[in-house]
Design an enzyme around this catalytic site. Structure first.
Site, short mmCIF file in Angstrom:
data_model
loop_
_atom_site.label_atom_id
_atom_site.label_comp_id
_atom_site.label_asym_id
_atom_site.label_seq_id
_atom_site.Cartn_x
_atom_site.Cartn_y
_atom_site.Cartn_z
N ARG A 157 0.87 -1.18 0.00
CA ARG A 157 0.00 0.00 0.00
C ARG A 157 0.91 1.22 0.00
NH1 ARG A 157 -2.68 4.14 0.42
NH2 ARG A 157 -4.78 4.32 1.23
N GLU A 170 -11.55 5.53 -4.88
CA GLU A 170 -12.00 4.13 -4.94
C GLU A 170 -12.48 3.79 -6.34
OE1 GLU A 170 -11.59 1.96 -2.45
OE2 GLU A 170 -10.66 3.59 -1.34
N ARG A 211 -1.15 -5.33 4.62
CA ARG A 211 -0.38 -4.82 3.48
C ARG A 211 0.84 -4.08 4.01
NH1 ARG A 211 -5.29 -1.49 0.91
NH2 ARG A 211 -5.11 -0.71 3.03
#
Length: 106
Positions: A34, A42, A79
């Site tokens: 990330r 999004e 992540r």
């Protein structure tokens, strides 16, 4: 650390792989990274067009290529949080400069 970008998941997350020698055996790791300090739109809801544009830009820029990552931590989803560099360019900053993401700290 250098990784190979296997695929771009969205405008601020990639899947990368790297190899590490463990007891004379080379082991392949696939990890989600990330992008640290930024947030891309999004890919669903009202931000879907912007989210898809951000993801497409990142695909064109680094998918299938070797990049350098500076990993700082892990997020609550497991992540790795990282700064990503390609050909000497900080991709985190580039995404913001080109309007594909904003700076955000969590």
């Amino acid at each position: 650390m250098r990784i190979h970008v296997v695929r771009v998941l969205d405008g601020d997350t990639i899947e990368g792989e790297f190899f590490k020698k463990i007891l004379e055996v080379e082991v392949r790791f696939k990890v989600h990274f990330r992008f640290m300090g930024i947030d891309a739109p999004e890919k669903k809801g009202e931000t879907k067009p912007l989210g898809l544009a951000s993801m497409e830009y990142l695909k064109q820029r680094i998918e299938g290529k070797k990049v350098k990552v500076k990993v700082l931590d892990k997020d609550k989803y497991g992540r790795w949080l990282a700064y990503v560099f390609f050909e000497g360019v900080n991709i985190n900053d580039e995404l913001v400069e080109k309007g594909y993401a904003i700076y955000r700290t969590y």
